[in-house]
Motif scaffolding. Structure first.
Motif, short mmCIF file in Angstrom:
data_model
loop_
_atom_site.label_atom_id
_atom_site.label_comp_id
_atom_site.label_asym_id
_atom_site.label_seq_id
_atom_site.Cartn_x
_atom_site.Cartn_y
_atom_site.Cartn_z
N LEU A 36 -1.11 4.92 6.09
CA LEU A 36 -1.25 6.18 5.34
C LEU A 36 -0.32 7.20 6.00
CD1 LEU A 36 -5.07 6.59 4.63
CD2 LEU A 36 -3.27 5.76 3.11
N SER B 217 -5.22 2.37 5.05
CA SER B 217 -5.93 1.99 3.83
C SER B 217 -6.24 0.49 3.92
CB SER B 217 -5.03 2.30 2.63
OG SER B 217 -5.55 1.67 1.49
N ASN C 95 -10.18 4.26 2.78
CA ASN C 95 -9.41 4.82 3.90
C ASN C 95 -10.29 4.75 5.14
OD1 ASN C 95 -7.34 5.39 2.16
ND2 ASN C 95 -8.07 7.48 1.75
#
Ligand code: PRT
Ligand code: ZN
Length: 283
Positions: free
Chosen positions: A241, A248, A217
């Motif tokens: 996300l 991501s 992330n």
């Protein structure tokens, strides 16, 4: 039905069998038998000494074989090299006793060199215009200088430990080698099709070696800097996300660059970094 020749025992045996296994091919019978049936692919496995594989494939006793490129070159039988297999890496090198003050190939002029690869060595000396005697011996080449049988040797080196133990220094790396898949030059169309299918499987395994799949992330504003660090297969995958400031990022990274890249990504703010192994890459 394809017939593949692999080494019965020795350095290439295990990795040849595990390559077949990773390609979904199991060999059912005991390796004490000369020929074994395979499952998962229409194939028979012929277990031979590596020295005999080039001739067996060339004359059609087997259709394909897994053998060191060094053996293929030394034996000189007409064969087609289908692909390199990424294991059994070594080189055939010239080595001289320590303390010889070696300064170049002219050192070998008039000298005697012991080897199990006389054809490759004679061709090399001829190409370089060096007149040296090539003394063929079958094994324990590395002891030849110490017992007065030769001035130097031309032998397979991988870690170099054997040379060091015998007071020898590697002075010329002549022939790089690894295990290769070879085929007879007169394959029928049906067999050619099977060989291509097998190569497709082998490529997916060989190409996947040394690669890792990395997910993390990342704050969106650091994305372009992160992408610049990740060459990937084409380019990295970016997924949204729920938190809009984050994304991501997925990429394929070469194992030897892994830690360097991961540290730099962390410095950019990457979190939750997952590193996964890759079994296959189907290109
Ligand atoms: O019984 P068969 O005839 O089938 O086997 P073999 O004894 O002739 O061959 P084998 O099993 O020793 O090697 C098969 C193939 O593995 C070779 O033809 C090479 O393509 C490849 N290979 C890779 C090696 C090595 N690495 C290697 N290190 N073959 C031999 N060696 C020897 C080398 O000669 C040296 O004496 O291993 C010794 C140790 O090497 P260092 O440098 O790591 O110390
Ligand atoms: Zn051999």
């Amino acid at each position: 039905m394809l017939r593949i020749a692999i080494q019965a025992k020795g350095r290439l045996n295990e990795e040849s069998l595990s390559l077949l296994h990773e390609a979904g091919i199991e060999v059912t019978q005991s390796r004490r038998q000369l020929v074994a049936q395979a499952s998962g692919f229409p194939m028979e496995v012929l277990y031979l000494r590596d020295d005999d594989i080039p001739q067996a494939v060339s004359c059609g006793v087997a259709d394909i074989g897994v053998v060191g490129r060094n053996e293929v070159a030394e034996r000189g039988f007409p064969l087609h090299e289908e692909m390199a297999l990424g294991f059994g890496a070594c080189r055939i090198s010239l080595a001289v006793p320590r303390g010889q003050g070696y300064e170049g190939l002219h050192w070998f002029e008039g000298k005697t060199v012991a080897t199990s690869y006389p054809n490759i060595l004679s061709a090399f000396f001829q190409d370089k215009g060096i007149r040296a005697r090539v003394h063929k011996i079958a094994g324990s080449v590395e002891i030849a200088p110490a017992v007065g049988m030769a001035d130097a040797i031309f032998d397979i080196v991988s870690s170099g430990g054997t040379l060091v133990q015998n007071g020898l220094v590697e002075v010329e790396r002549v022939f790089p080698s690894e295990a290769v898949l070879v085929s007879r030059t007169d394959l029928s169309d049906d067999k050619r099709e099977d060989v291509d299918k097998l190569k497709f499987r082998f490529h997916s395994i060989v190409d996947g070696r040394g690669l890792k799949y990395v997910l993390m992330n990342l704050p969106k504003e650091r994305l372009s800097e992160a992408v610049a660090l990740l060459p990937g297969m084409r380019s990295p995958t970016v997924l949204p996300l729920f938190d809009e400031g984050w994304c991501s990022l997925h990429a394929v990274i070469c194992e030897r660059e892994l830690w360097d890249r991961v540290e730099r990504l962390k410095a950019l703010g990457a979190e939750g970094i997952l590193v996964l192994s890759l079994d296959n890459i189907i290109k």
